[in-house]
Enzyme design. Structure first.
Site, PDB file in Angstrom:
ATOM      1  N   ASN A 104     -17.858   3.379 -70.027  1.00 42.04           N
ATOM      2  CA  ASN A 104     -17.895   3.235 -68.568  1.00 42.04           C
ATOM      3  C   ASN A 104     -17.212   4.456 -67.955  1.00 42.04           C
ATOM      4  OD1 ASN A 104     -18.196   1.941 -65.982  1.00 42.04           O
ATOM      5  ND2 ASN A 104     -16.019   1.428 -66.066  1.00 42.04           N
ATOM      6  N   HIS A 157     -15.089   5.507 -64.573  1.00 41.84           N
ATOM      7  CA  HIS A 157     -14.375   4.877 -63.461  1.00 41.84           C
ATOM      8  C   HIS A 157     -13.656   5.963 -62.654  1.00 41.84           C
ATOM      9  CE1 HIS A 157     -12.350   1.712 -61.279  1.00 41.84           C
ATOM     10  NE2 HIS A 157     -11.211   2.354 -61.463  1.00 41.84           N
ATOM     11  N   ASP A 199     -12.401  -2.517 -66.371  1.00 45.14           N
ATOM     12  CA  ASP A 199     -11.815  -1.175 -66.360  1.00 45.14           C
ATOM     13  C   ASP A 199     -10.618  -1.050 -67.300  1.00 45.14           C
ATOM     14  OD1 ASP A 199     -13.742  -0.311 -64.542  1.00 45.14           O
ATOM     15  OD2 ASP A 199     -12.556  -0.986 -62.845  1.00 45.14           O
TER      16      ASP A 199
HETATM   17  C1  GRF Z   1     -18.940   6.784 -59.825  1.00 42.77           C
HETATM   18  O1  GRF Z   1     -17.918   7.233 -58.984  1.00 42.77           O
HETATM   19  C2  GRF Z   1     -18.386   6.056 -61.012  1.00 42.77           C
HETATM   20  O2  GRF Z   1     -17.114   6.502 -61.378  1.00 42.77           O
HETATM   21  C3  GRF Z   1     -18.282   4.639 -60.516  1.00 42.77           C
HETATM   22  O3  GRF Z   1     -19.402   4.469 -59.696  1.00 42.77           O
HETATM   23  C4  GRF Z   1     -19.786   5.719 -59.150  1.00 42.77           C
HETATM   24  C5  GRF Z   1     -21.247   5.887 -59.413  1.00 42.77           C
HETATM   25  O4  GRF Z   1     -21.784   6.972 -58.712  1.00 42.77           O
HETATM   26  N1  GRF Z   1     -18.213   3.701 -61.609  1.00 42.77           N
HETATM   27  P1  GRF Z   1     -23.291   7.387 -58.967  1.00 42.77           P
HETATM   28  O5  GRF Z   1     -24.144   6.137 -58.764  1.00 42.77           O
HETATM   29  O6  GRF Z   1     -23.405   7.909 -60.352  1.00 42.77           O
HETATM   30  O7  GRF Z   1     -23.609   8.425 -57.942  1.00 42.77           O
END
Ligand code: GRF
Length: 221
Positions: A127, A129, A165
């Protein structure tokens, strides 16, 4: 298996025949800019993986068009059509297995996952985050960082566990928080780091360089 092959190769000095590219399944809920970065790096020959499938859960998610544009048929699994989180995860597992996925990448996947998914892909779900974990878990991590007034923010790639997370950290990147930052300016700075960090972590898995010992992760040369 991939790390074993790397060890054999380095110990024997005999180059092994090229291995098939690791098959990745991406889960995304929204914009999909991280997915796009993976697509672009694969296309540019910078990332030795095959994006086997893209699963999304919101019918209007921008990521679906990005996948179609890249020649990857997006698979919609709308969580509202399932009676439980487990039922959604079962459908996800079946889709991933159909596409012979070896590594699952949650790139903006806004659903909690259950044992049903985790059990089928042990230590094979990543994941990304937008915080320096363990700070600011959960939704609105960037807002949380701004509200708290931290001077350094960032992003983390970690293995997925049942707890949201949480899970062994594969890689992190830090960015400064400036005095006049808004959500938009800080999010943009963090995103730029995400676009480097996630492909790098995925590449390490594809090269068999990730070694997990409890909560600590080592990346071999
Ligand atoms: C990212 O900031 C990621 O860290 C979080 O969700 C956001 C997704 O952005 N989990 P995107 O859809 O890839 O533009």
């Amino acid at each position: 298996m991939r790390s074993l092959l790397r060890i054999v190769e380095s110990r024997t000095n005999v180059p092994l025949p090229p291995q098939p590219k690791m098959r990745i399944g991406v889960l995304a809920s929204g914009n999909g800019s991280n997915f796009q970065e993976l697509v672009d790096q694969v296309k540019a020959g910078q990332l030795p993986i095959k994006i086997a499938t893209l699963i999304y859960n919101n019918p209007d998610a921008q990521v679906a068009a990005r996948a179609a544009q890249a020649g990857i048929t997006p698979v919609l699994l709308d969580h509202r059509q399932f009676t439980s989180r487990e039922a959604l995860d079962q459908a996800i597992v079946e889709t991933l297995q159909t596409h012979k996925v070896e590594l699952v990448v949650m790139a903006g996947w806004m659903r909690r996952v259950t044992e049903v998914l985790i059990h089928q892909f042990p230590d094979q779900i990543l994941n990304i985050h937008p915080s320096l974990l363990p700070a600011f878990r959960g939704a609105k991590a960037i807002e949380q960082a701004l509200d708290y007034g931290v001077k350094v923010a960032g992003c983390s790639v970690h293995l997925v566990r049942l707890e949201v997370d949480a899970g062994p950290i594969i890689a992190q990147a830090a960015v400064p928080v400036l005095e006049d930052d808004t959500y938009k300016t800080l999010a943009e700075r963090i995103h730029q780091e995400e676009y480097k960090l996630l492909p790098q972590a995925v590449g390490w898995f594809a090269q068999g360089r990730v070694h997990i010992k409890g909560n600590r992760v080592a990346i071999s040369e």
